[in-house]
Motif scaffolding. Structure first.
Motif, PDB file in Angstrom:
ATOM      1  N   MET A  22       0.828  -1.198   0.000  1.00 53.52           N
ATOM      2  CA  MET A  22       0.000   0.000   0.000  1.00 53.52           C
ATOM      3  C   MET A  22       0.869   1.257   0.000  1.00 53.52           C
ATOM      4  SD  MET A  22      -3.157   0.923   2.548  1.00 53.52           S
ATOM      5  CE  MET A  22      -2.205   1.846   3.738  1.00 53.52           C
ATOM      6  N   GLY A  23       2.023   1.167   0.668  1.00 53.96           N
ATOM      7  CA  GLY A  23       2.955   2.285   0.647  1.00 53.96           C
ATOM      8  C   GLY A  23       3.069   3.053   1.934  1.00 53.96           C
ATOM      9  N   ARG A  24       2.376   2.597   2.980  1.00 52.47           N
ATOM     10  CA  ARG A  24       2.445   3.324   4.249  1.00 52.47           C
ATOM     11  C   ARG A  24       1.937   2.442   5.371  1.00 52.47           C
ATOM     12  NH1 ARG A  24      -0.555   8.784   4.167  1.00 52.47           N
ATOM     13  NH2 ARG A  24       1.400   9.488   3.226  1.00 52.47           N
ATOM     14  N   GLY A  25       2.442   2.709   6.574  1.00 51.16           N
ATOM     15  CA  GLY A  25       1.942   2.024   7.758  1.00 51.16           C
ATOM     16  C   GLY A  25       2.674   0.737   8.060  1.00 51.16           C
ATOM     17  N   ARG A  26       2.309   0.140   9.200  1.00 50.47           N
ATOM     18  CA  ARG A  26       2.889  -1.137   9.602  1.00 50.47           C
ATOM     19  C   ARG A  26       2.032  -1.748  10.699  1.00 50.47           C
ATOM     20  NH1 ARG A  26       5.876  -1.125  14.351  1.00 50.47           N
ATOM     21  NH2 ARG A  26       6.200   0.897  15.343  1.00 50.47           N
ATOM     22  N   PRO A  27       2.032  -3.065  10.825  1.00 49.07           N
ATOM     23  CA  PRO A  27       1.301  -3.692  11.936  1.00 49.07           C
ATOM     24  C   PRO A  27       2.023  -3.427  13.246  1.00 49.07           C
ATOM     25  CG  PRO A  27       2.526  -5.340  10.699  1.00 49.07           C
ATOM     26  CD  PRO A  27       2.685  -4.050   9.950  1.00 49.07           C
ATOM     27  N   ARG A  28       1.268  -3.138  14.288  1.00 48.33           N
ATOM     28  CA  ARG A  28       1.861  -2.838  15.599  1.00 48.33           C
ATOM     29  C   ARG A  28       1.315  -3.777  16.668  1.00 48.33           C
ATOM     30  NH1 ARG A  28       0.790   2.118  13.153  1.00 48.33           N
ATOM     31  NH2 ARG A  28       2.599   3.493  12.924  1.00 48.33           N
ATOM     32  N   THR A  29       2.129  -4.026  17.657  1.00 48.89           N
ATOM     33  CA  THR A  29       1.683  -4.813  18.803  1.00 48.89           C
ATOM     34  C   THR A  29       0.906  -3.905  19.758  1.00 48.89           C
ATOM     35  OG1 THR A  29       3.663  -4.355  20.117  1.00 48.89           O
ATOM     36  CG2 THR A  29       3.741  -6.260  18.632  1.00 48.89           C
ATOM     37  N   VAL A  30       0.226  -4.522  20.703  1.00 48.46           N
ATOM     38  CA  VAL A  30      -0.501  -3.760  21.726  1.00 48.46           C
ATOM     39  C   VAL A  30       0.459  -2.847  22.487  1.00 48.46           C
ATOM     40  CG1 VAL A  30      -1.742  -3.968  23.918  1.00 48.46           C
ATOM     41  CG2 VAL A  30      -2.365  -5.434  21.986  1.00 48.46           C
ATOM     42  N   ASN A  31       1.628  -3.349  22.821  1.00 49.29           N
ATOM     43  CA  ASN A  31       2.602  -2.545  23.569  1.00 49.29           C
ATOM     44  C   ASN A  31       3.090  -1.353  22.750  1.00 49.29           C
ATOM     45  OD1 ASN A  31       2.493  -4.093  25.887  1.00 49.29           O
ATOM     46  ND2 ASN A  31       4.213  -5.396  25.295  1.00 49.29           N
ATOM     47  N   GLU A  32       3.303  -1.539  21.468  1.00 52.09           N
ATOM     48  CA  GLU A  32       3.745  -0.428  20.622  1.00 52.09           C
ATOM     49  C   GLU A  32       2.679   0.654  20.536  1.00 52.09           C
ATOM     50  OE1 GLU A  32       6.820  -2.375  17.391  1.00 52.09           O
ATOM     51  OE2 GLU A  32       4.684  -2.818  17.160  1.00 52.09           O
ATOM     52  N   ILE A  33       1.430   0.254  20.422  1.00 51.25           N
ATOM     53  CA  ILE A  33       0.333   1.231  20.391  1.00 51.25           C
ATOM     54  C   ILE A  33       0.234   1.955  21.725  1.00 51.25           C
ATOM     55  CG2 ILE A  33      -2.180   1.466  20.239  1.00 51.25           C
ATOM     56  CD1 ILE A  33      -2.123  -0.818  18.183  1.00 51.25           C
ATOM     57  N   SER A  34       0.357   1.220  22.819  1.00 45.40           N
ATOM     58  CA  SER A  34       0.289   1.829  24.148  1.00 45.40           C
ATOM     59  C   SER A  34       1.399   2.852  24.345  1.00 45.40           C
ATOM     60  CB  SER A  34       0.371   0.737  25.225  1.00 45.40           C
ATOM     61  OG  SER A  34      -0.734  -0.146  25.139  1.00 45.40           O
ATOM     62  N   ASN A  35       2.588   2.565  23.859  1.00 48.67           N
ATOM     63  CA  ASN A  35       3.702   3.508  23.993  1.00 48.67           C
ATOM     64  C   ASN A  35       3.441   4.795  23.213  1.00 48.67           C
ATOM     65  OD1 ASN A  35       5.165   1.792  25.649  1.00 48.67           O
ATOM     66  ND2 ASN A  35       6.262   0.838  23.953  1.00 48.67           N
ATOM     67  N   LEU A  36       2.844   4.684  22.017  1.00 55.32           N
ATOM     68  CA  LEU A  36       2.500   5.875  21.242  1.00 55.32           C
ATOM     69  C   LEU A  36       1.452   6.712  21.981  1.00 55.32           C
ATOM     70  CD1 LEU A  36       2.279   4.346  17.642  1.00 55.32           C
ATOM     71  CD2 LEU A  36       4.090   5.826  18.531  1.00 55.32           C
ATOM     72  N   LEU A  37       0.493   6.059  22.589  1.00 50.83           N
ATOM     73  CA  LEU A  37      -0.554   6.768  23.335  1.00 50.83           C
ATOM     74  C   LEU A  37       0.037   7.531  24.518  1.00 50.83           C
ATOM     75  CD1 LEU A  37      -3.221   3.932  23.222  1.00 50.83           C
ATOM     76  CD2 LEU A  37      -3.533   6.229  22.263  1.00 50.83           C
ATOM     77  N   LYS A  38       0.950   6.924  25.224  1.00 50.15           N
ATOM     78  CA  LYS A  38       1.563   7.571  26.385  1.00 50.15           C
ATOM     79  C   LYS A  38       2.430   8.756  25.968  1.00 50.15           C
ATOM     80  CE  LYS A  38       1.413   3.343  29.137  1.00 50.15           C
ATOM     81  NZ  LYS A  38       2.188   2.220  29.719  1.00 50.15           N
ATOM     82  N   LYS A  39       3.010   8.690  24.779  1.00 49.70           N
ATOM     83  CA  LYS A  39       3.852   9.793  24.313  1.00 49.70           C
ATOM     84  C   LYS A  39       3.071  11.089  24.135  1.00 49.70           C
ATOM     85  CE  LYS A  39       7.631   7.396  21.937  1.00 49.70           C
ATOM     86  NZ  LYS A  39       8.332   7.179  20.639  1.00 49.70           N
ATOM     87  N   VAL A  40       1.785  10.996  23.795  1.00 47.83           N
ATOM     88  CA  VAL A  40       0.997  12.218  23.570  1.00 47.83           C
ATOM     89  C   VAL A  40       0.215  12.628  24.807  1.00 47.83           C
ATOM     90  CG1 VAL A  40       0.817  11.750  21.106  1.00 47.83           C
ATOM     91  CG2 VAL A  40      -1.014  10.986  22.631  1.00 47.83           C
ATOM     92  N   GLY A  41       0.348  11.863  25.912  1.00 43.71           N
ATOM     93  CA  GLY A  41      -0.248  12.314  27.160  1.00 43.71           C
ATOM     94  C   GLY A  41      -1.328  11.447  27.769  1.00 43.71           C
ATOM     95  N   PHE A  42      -1.787  10.415  27.091  1.00 39.27           N
ATOM     96  CA  PHE A  42      -2.826   9.570  27.673  1.00 39.27           C
ATOM     97  C   PHE A  42      -2.303   8.923  28.947  1.00 39.27           C
ATOM     98  CE2 PHE A  42      -4.586   9.926  23.407  1.00 39.27           C
ATOM     99  CZ  PHE A  42      -5.943  10.080  23.680  1.00 39.27           C
ATOM    100  N   LYS A  43      -3.133   8.926  29.993  1.00 41.83           N
ATOM    101  CA  LYS A  43      -2.692   8.508  31.320  1.00 41.83           C
ATOM    102  C   LYS A  43      -2.536   7.001  31.446  1.00 41.83           C
ATOM    103  CE  LYS A  43      -6.105  10.626  33.322  1.00 41.83           C
ATOM    104  NZ  LYS A  43      -7.037  11.169  34.333  1.00 41.83           N
ATOM    105  N   SER A  44      -3.479   6.270  30.918  1.00 38.44           N
ATOM    106  CA  SER A  44      -3.444   4.820  31.078  1.00 38.44           C
ATOM    107  C   SER A  44      -4.033   4.141  29.862  1.00 38.44           C
ATOM    108  CB  SER A  44      -4.228   4.407  32.337  1.00 38.44           C
ATOM    109  OG  SER A  44      -5.601   4.778  32.216  1.00 38.44           O
ATOM    110  N   THR A  45      -3.593   2.927  29.633  1.00 36.53           N
ATOM    111  CA  THR A  45      -4.118   2.126  28.521  1.00 36.53           C
ATOM    112  C   THR A  45      -4.443   0.732  29.037  1.00 36.53           C
ATOM    113  OG1 THR A  45      -1.946   1.315  27.825  1.00 36.53           O
ATOM    114  CG2 THR A  45      -2.722   3.389  26.857  1.00 36.53           C
TER     115      THR A  45
END
Length: 392
Positions: free
Chosen positions: A351-374
């Protein structure tokens, strides 16, 4: 100089004896080298204690090697509507040829192949019925749409090394998904507006596989208002509306898609109150007022930088205590490891963009922008989707 020479490994040094490998690694290297020998393979096939294991692994390897043939058998059955023709009972070859309008000689080869991979079964009086893998395909427009769509993906996979190296001059999936363009002005072009209908229709057709899992796993009634970002033609919102009609709902997507959604939703009195908003979720401010924002099959289409931009925008749009729900197929899903890095890894590359992520990888991205808990919410079929919740 001598210290470097001491750590070097000559071509004659067995890998299992090199000092940089631990004990378990050395054991596995020896195992691999043993299994790779023709003598061991013949011995394992002849000994009763190893025979079943040897045969099973040989069969699995053959399935990996010939999987491209199996996918085309499935495609042929879908295009001839074989599964739906058999939903009311088995048919013989002549009857099946009549309803599919396909020559008996070629059909014989197809149904025999479909029996071999459990899509069909042989029944009494030389008839063919649905197999254990074919029965779930009856009336399943979501899977049928994806099988047909795979013709574009199949073409991109014809030369995997060219795809991996980036030297493939033109990719079918890259042309199919118009939002892949990095040029923001392309998002509002006439050509783009005309192209969204096809991919949006595919998203709507295939979304029930994911939507049903989400609705069964998560209680939407505890929220006051939800915003579905990248909501397509409103298929997911309509599914949520069926279980939580009192919930106020909004949709945000590219202008052309949002316009299609507005038309779809307005055609049904039950959903015409759902608000639609058009824009680019990487550059435009998201609507506020929702205590729940959903991202269904969105972030795996984009690289980390863009995902962080989107997550930050969602964080800003949510009130304190608001919830973000991310649902999509994820890497390392239980009992579905091949789906993540193998299937979606190559699909997103084509497709030209993106990648599959694990739950932990998604959680780390969420915490980087300020979300308190996942946290994760279990789904019945992780191969279709997993769910991550983030609290603001």
């Amino acid at each position: 100089m001598s210290s470097v020479a001491d750590k070097s490994v000559t071509p004659q040094t067995p890998l299992a004896l090199t000092p940089e490998y631990g004990l378990w690694d050395r054991i596995l290297i020896l195992r691999d080298q043993l299994i790779a020998t023709k003598r061991f393979q013949r011995l394992a096939a002849s000994l009763p204690i190893f025979r079943s294991i040897s045969r099973s692994r040989a069969s699995n390897l053959f399935d990996v090697m010939s999987g491209f043939v199996y996918s085309q058998i499935l495609l042929a059955c879908v295009r001839l509507n074989v599964f739906n023709h058999l939903k009311n009972g088995p048919l013989n070859l002549e009857e099946l040829s009549r309803v599919t309008h396909f020559p008996m000689k070629g059909l014989q080869t197809l149904v025999d192949a479909a029996v071999a991979i459990q899509l069909l079964e042989r029944r009494s009086k030389e008839r063919y019925g649905l197999g254990t893998l074919g029965a779930p395909l009856v009336g399943n427009d979501a899977i049928a749409a994806m099988v047909e769509h795979h013709t574009a993906f199949y073409a991109d996979m014809r030369d995997p090394l060219a795809l991996l190296s980036g030297s493939m001059s033109e990719r079918n999936l890259g042309k199919y998904w118009p939002y892949v363009s990095d040029k923001d002005e392309d998002q509002d072009s006439l050509k783009h507006q005309e192209s969204v209908a096809e991919y949006s229709a595919l998203m709507s057709a295939s979304l029930p596989l994911v939507a049903d899992e989400i609705v069964d796993a998560y209680n939407f009634s505890k929220h006051q208002c939800m915003l579905d970002v990248g909501g397509g033609q409103g298929t997911f919102l309509k599914r949520v509306h069926a279980v939580s009609p009192q919930l106020k709902k909004m949709l945000f997507d590219l202008p052309g898609v949002a316009q299609l959604a507005a038309q779809q939703l307005a055609s049904n009195p039950a959903t015409r109150e759902i608000q639609t908003h058009g824009g680019n979720f990487f550059t435009d401010v998201l609507p506020t007022g929702a205590d729940l924002i959903t991202l269904v099959r969105v972030i795996f289409d984009h690289d980390d930088e863009r995902v962080l931009t989107l997550l930050a925008s969602i964080y800003a749009a949510l009130p304190s205590g608001g919830i973000l729900l991310i649902a999509e197929p994820m890497a390392d899903a239980p009992d579905a490891q091949a789906m993540g890095h193998a299937y979606f890894g190559f699909y997103l590359l084509a497709m030209g963009r993106g990648r599959p992520r694990t739950v932990n990888e998604i959680s780390n991205l969420l915490k980087k922008v300020g979300f308190k808990s996942t946290k994760t919410v279990a789904t019945k079929m992780p191969i279709n989707t997993q769910i991550v919740l983030a609290s603001r």
